[in-house]
Design a protein around this motif. Structure first.
Motif, PDB file in Angstrom:
ATOM      1  N   GLN A 299       7.447  45.110  59.080  1.00 34.66           N
ATOM      2  CA  GLN A 299       8.040  46.175  59.993  1.00 34.66           C
ATOM      3  C   GLN A 299       9.921  44.927  59.955  1.00 34.66           C
ATOM      4  OE1 GLN A 299       7.093  44.007  63.822  1.00 34.66           O
ATOM      5  NE2 GLN A 299       5.401  45.293  63.441  1.00 34.66           N
ATOM      6  N   GLY A 300       9.592  43.868  58.977  1.00 36.38           N
ATOM      7  CA  GLY A 300      11.095  43.149  59.384  1.00 36.38           C
ATOM      8  C   GLY A 300      11.557  43.599  57.856  1.00 36.38           C
ATOM      9  N   ILE A 301      11.034  44.873  57.176  1.00 35.25           N
ATOM     10  CA  ILE A 301      11.992  45.635  55.940  1.00 35.25           C
ATOM     11  C   ILE A 301      11.664  46.947  56.306  1.00 35.25           C
ATOM     12  CG2 ILE A 301      11.499  46.903  53.981  1.00 35.25           C
ATOM     13  CD1 ILE A 301       9.989  44.586  52.658  1.00 35.25           C
ATOM     14  N   ILE A 302      11.159  47.633  57.592  1.00 34.43           N
ATOM     15  CA  ILE A 302      11.472  48.485  58.492  1.00 34.43           C
ATOM     16  C   ILE A 302      12.845  48.706  59.299  1.00 34.43           C
ATOM     17  CG2 ILE A 302      11.068  50.545  60.244  1.00 34.43           C
ATOM     18  CD1 ILE A 302       8.428  49.942  59.378  1.00 34.43           C
ATOM     19  N   ALA A 303      13.221  47.911  59.726  1.00 33.42           N
ATOM     20  CA  ALA A 303      14.272  46.724  60.680  1.00 33.42           C
ATOM     21  C   ALA A 303      15.553  46.827  59.515  1.00 33.42           C
ATOM     22  CB  ALA A 303      13.828  45.915  62.303  1.00 33.42           C
ATOM     23  N   ALA A 304      15.510  45.351  59.025  1.00 30.87           N
ATOM     24  CA  ALA A 304      16.703  46.338  58.115  1.00 30.87           C
ATOM     25  C   ALA A 304      17.395  47.231  57.941  1.00 30.87           C
ATOM     26  CB  ALA A 304      15.935  45.534  56.506  1.00 30.87           C
ATOM     27  N   ASP A 305      16.479  47.903  56.740  1.00 28.83           N
ATOM     28  CA  ASP A 305      16.749  49.367  56.388  1.00 28.83           C
ATOM     29  C   ASP A 305      17.779  49.957  57.559  1.00 28.83           C
ATOM     30  OD1 ASP A 305      15.625  48.886  54.060  1.00 28.83           O
ATOM     31  OD2 ASP A 305      13.927  50.079  54.338  1.00 28.83           O
ATOM     32  N   ALA A 306      17.076  50.239  58.994  1.00 29.03           N
ATOM     33  CA  ALA A 306      16.854  50.732  60.447  1.00 29.03           C
ATOM     34  C   ALA A 306      18.701  50.268  60.256  1.00 29.03           C
ATOM     35  CB  ALA A 306      16.500  50.830  60.769  1.00 29.03           C
ATOM     36  N   ALA A 307      18.982  49.196  59.874  1.00 31.47           N
ATOM     37  CA  ALA A 307      20.276  47.828  60.292  1.00 31.47           C
ATOM     38  C   ALA A 307      21.437  48.647  58.778  1.00 31.47           C
ATOM     39  CB  ALA A 307      20.596  47.025  60.165  1.00 31.47           C
ATOM     40  N   LYS A 308      20.438  48.969  57.849  1.00 32.12           N
ATOM     41  CA  LYS A 308      21.866  49.559  57.588  1.00 32.12           C
ATOM     42  C   LYS A 308      22.581  50.777  57.623  1.00 32.12           C
ATOM     43  CE  LYS A 308      22.330  50.688  52.605  1.00 32.12           C
ATOM     44  NZ  LYS A 308      21.694  49.990  51.177  1.00 32.12           N
ATOM     45  N   ALA A 309      21.059  51.722  57.790  1.00 32.92           N
ATOM     46  CA  ALA A 309      21.494  53.078  58.336  1.00 32.92           C
ATOM     47  C   ALA A 309      22.479  53.283  59.216  1.00 32.92           C
ATOM     48  CB  ALA A 309      19.913  53.811  58.861  1.00 32.92           C
ATOM     49  N   ALA A 310      22.516  52.298  60.479  1.00 29.47           N
ATOM     50  CA  ALA A 310      22.866  52.529  61.738  1.00 29.47           C
ATOM     51  C   ALA A 310      24.267  51.845  61.917  1.00 29.47           C
ATOM     52  CB  ALA A 310      22.594  52.009  62.818  1.00 29.47           C
ATOM     53  N   GLY A 311      24.858  50.946  60.141  1.00 27.93           N
ATOM     54  CA  GLY A 311      25.694  50.790  59.757  1.00 27.93           C
ATOM     55  C   GLY A 311      26.213  49.555  60.601  1.00 27.93           C
ATOM     56  N   VAL A 312      24.564  48.372  60.536  1.00 21.55           N
ATOM     57  CA  VAL A 312      25.462  46.784  60.805  1.00 21.55           C
ATOM     58  C   VAL A 312      26.868  46.447  60.571  1.00 21.55           C
ATOM     59  CG1 VAL A 312      24.099  44.783  62.677  1.00 21.55           C
ATOM     60  CG2 VAL A 312      23.508  47.081  62.377  1.00 21.55           C
ATOM     61  N   GLY A 313      27.392  45.634  60.482  1.00 29.25           N
ATOM     62  CA  GLY A 313      28.240  45.321  60.088  1.00 29.25           C
ATOM     63  C   GLY A 313      27.806  43.419  59.769  1.00 29.25           C
ATOM     64  N   HIS A 314      26.898  43.538  60.573  1.00 28.93           N
ATOM     65  CA  HIS A 314      26.138  41.850  60.179  1.00 28.93           C
ATOM     66  C   HIS A 314      24.784  41.385  60.677  1.00 28.93           C
ATOM     67  CE1 HIS A 314      26.988  36.895  60.098  1.00 28.93           C
ATOM     68  NE2 HIS A 314      26.066  37.304  59.375  1.00 28.93           N
ATOM     69  N   LEU A 315      24.095  41.534  59.380  1.00 28.80           N
ATOM     70  CA  LEU A 315      22.187  41.267  59.796  1.00 28.80           C
ATOM     71  C   LEU A 315      22.369  39.839  59.998  1.00 28.80           C
ATOM     72  CD1 LEU A 315      19.615  41.960  60.687  1.00 28.80           C
ATOM     73  CD2 LEU A 315      20.053  42.289  58.550  1.00 28.80           C
ATOM     74  N   ILE A 316      21.903  39.337  60.832  1.00 27.22           N
ATOM     75  CA  ILE A 316      21.365  37.719  60.774  1.00 27.22           C
ATOM     76  C   ILE A 316      19.927  37.756  60.867  1.00 27.22           C
ATOM     77  CG2 ILE A 316      21.108  35.538  62.132  1.00 27.22           C
ATOM     78  CD1 ILE A 316      24.259  36.484  62.669  1.00 27.22           C
ATOM     79  N   TYR A 317      18.977  37.296  59.853  1.00 27.26           N
ATOM     80  CA  TYR A 317      17.967  37.521  59.717  1.00 27.26           C
ATOM     81  C   TYR A 317      17.101  35.647  59.763  1.00 27.26           C
ATOM     82  CZ  TYR A 317      12.551  37.548  58.578  1.00 27.26           C
ATOM     83  OH  TYR A 317      11.443  37.890  58.364  1.00 27.26           O
ATOM     84  N   SER A 318      15.898  35.983  60.646  1.00 28.30           N
ATOM     85  CA  SER A 318      15.757  34.933  61.217  1.00 28.30           C
ATOM     86  C   SER A 318      14.626  34.554  60.493  1.00 28.30           C
ATOM     87  CB  SER A 318      15.092  34.589  62.673  1.00 28.30           C
ATOM     88  OG  SER A 318      14.299  33.240  62.721  1.00 28.30           O
ATOM     89  N   SER A 319      14.525  33.058  59.065  1.00 28.29           N
ATOM     90  CA  SER A 319      13.331  33.141  58.623  1.00 28.29           C
ATOM     91  C   SER A 319      12.760  32.022  58.367  1.00 28.29           C
ATOM     92  CB  SER A 319      13.987  33.130  56.743  1.00 28.29           C
ATOM     93  OG  SER A 319      12.557  33.198  56.293  1.00 28.29           O
ATOM     94  N   VAL A 320      13.137  31.137  57.838  1.00 31.96           N
ATOM     95  CA  VAL A 320      12.169  29.798  58.199  1.00 31.96           C
ATOM     96  C   VAL A 320      12.461  28.761  56.996  1.00 31.96           C
ATOM     97  CG1 VAL A 320       9.900  29.853  56.946  1.00 31.96           C
ATOM     98  CG2 VAL A 320       9.800  27.962  58.434  1.00 31.96           C
ATOM     99  N   ALA A 321      13.600  27.392  57.351  1.00 37.41           N
ATOM    100  CA  ALA A 321      13.530  26.856  56.196  1.00 37.41           C
ATOM    101  C   ALA A 321      12.795  27.094  55.245  1.00 37.41           C
ATOM    102  CB  ALA A 321      13.467  25.111  56.636  1.00 37.41           C
ATOM    103  N   ASP A 322      12.739  26.381  54.022  1.00 39.10           N
ATOM    104  CA  ASP A 322      12.001  26.301  52.843  1.00 39.10           C
ATOM    105  C   ASP A 322      11.404  27.557  52.631  1.00 39.10           C
ATOM    106  OD1 ASP A 322      13.516  23.715  52.164  1.00 39.10           O
ATOM    107  OD2 ASP A 322      11.759  22.650  53.668  1.00 39.10           O
TER     108      ASP A 322
END
Length: 292
Positions: A90-113
């Motif tokens: 899902q994360g990969i699908i959504a990130a690809d969608a952000a690129k396709a939509a022309g989003v200017g800044h993608l902030i991804y929530s991961s976890v420390a380390d």
């Protein structure tokens, strides 16, 4: 400060909700993506000023539609809900969608380390999404919080706490870094506002560092009755979840190592709650409520 149009995924959950609330309080225009647009959490966000949009991280078209015209997108997954492989997918699908939509800044929530080859499954699942985002060639920032202070009042913890026990599967004196959800919201807002200054960067962040023994002492003072720390045997934790057990073993072996002093210096616009600050602000009347 320029007001931004920001799409928040997971907006009706704990972390996404915290992000949406802080952004709204700072005057940004928030689109809140949810699979439950008619739910109570979505209705509350709408009352606070968010635009509620129906969407699902596994549905690329719904993400592209929601992300068109926004300055920034906050993306987070949930391995507990979706499962590890699905969280990554899902994360990969959504990130690809952000690129396709022309989003200017993608902030991804991961976890420390997560980038340190910990071998913890739900760290690795997020890191695979990070690696994909890095290869996409779009402006991005990785927001990587440590463990949440709110975990200690989650449904799996609150029962023992109401009986006077703060139970956790790490040794009594082992230091653990923690962060309040409100500070996650404020930190993500700071990243969205700094924009170009944080492109391509990864930020591990925490608000406090203290042992279980110290946590129990603070809880005793704030709640007004004795709270004793109890180390849960790792074997008991493993019966519940191998993934979680591997994380608790890593907490004891290595653990988070955020430079909290540097973080407070570099991000003075974040409130940065200590554990005591957070405990004093929490509504402890929940301990008097019968277990559901």
């Amino acid at each position: 400060m320029t007001k931004k149009d920001i799409l928040v995924t997971g907006a009706t959950g704990q972390q996404g909700g915290a992000v949406a609330r802080v952004l709204l309080s700072k005057g940004h225009r928030v689109k809140a993506l949810t699979r439950s647009p008619d739910g109570k959490a979505a209705r509350q966000l709408a009352a606070d000023g968010a635009e509620i949009v129906a969407g699902d991280l596994s549905d690329a078209a719904s993400i592209v539609k929601a992300a068109r015209g926004v300055d920034t997108m906050f993306l987070m997954g949930n391995s507990y809900e979706a499962g590890l492989e699905e969280e990554t997918r899902q994360g990969i699908i959504a990130a690809d969608a952000a690129k396709a939509a022309g989003v200017g800044h993608l902030i991804y929530s991961s976890v420390a380390d997560a980038d340190r080859n910990t071998g913890i499954p739900h760290f690795d699942s997020k890191y695979r999404v990070e690696q994909h985002i890095e290869r996409l060639g779009i402006p991005y920032t990785i927001s990587a919080p440590v463990a949440f202070m709110e975990n200690f009042v989650a449904p799996w913890s609150i029962g023992a706490l109401s009986q006077g026990t703060h139970a956790f599967p790490v040794p009594t004196k082992r230091l653990l870094q923690l962060v309040a959800l409100a500070d996650i919201g404020a930190f993500v807002a700071a990243l969205a506002e700094r924009r170009e200054k944080v492109f391509g960067k990864r930020f591990d962040f925490a608000g406090d560092e203290l042992s279980g023994e110290e946590q129990a002492r603070i809880l005793s003072e704030v709640i007004g009755r004795p709270i004793a720390y109890q180390e849960i045997p790792i074997a008991a934790a493993r019966q519940q979840s191998e993934d979680a057990a591997l994380m608790f073993e890593w907490f004891d072996r290595e653990g988070y190592d955020v430079d909290i002093a540097a973080l407070r210096r570099d991000f003075p616009d974040v409130r940065w709650h200590s554990f005591a600050d957070w405990a004093k602000a929490f509504d402890w009347s929940v301990l008097a409520q019968p277990a559901v």
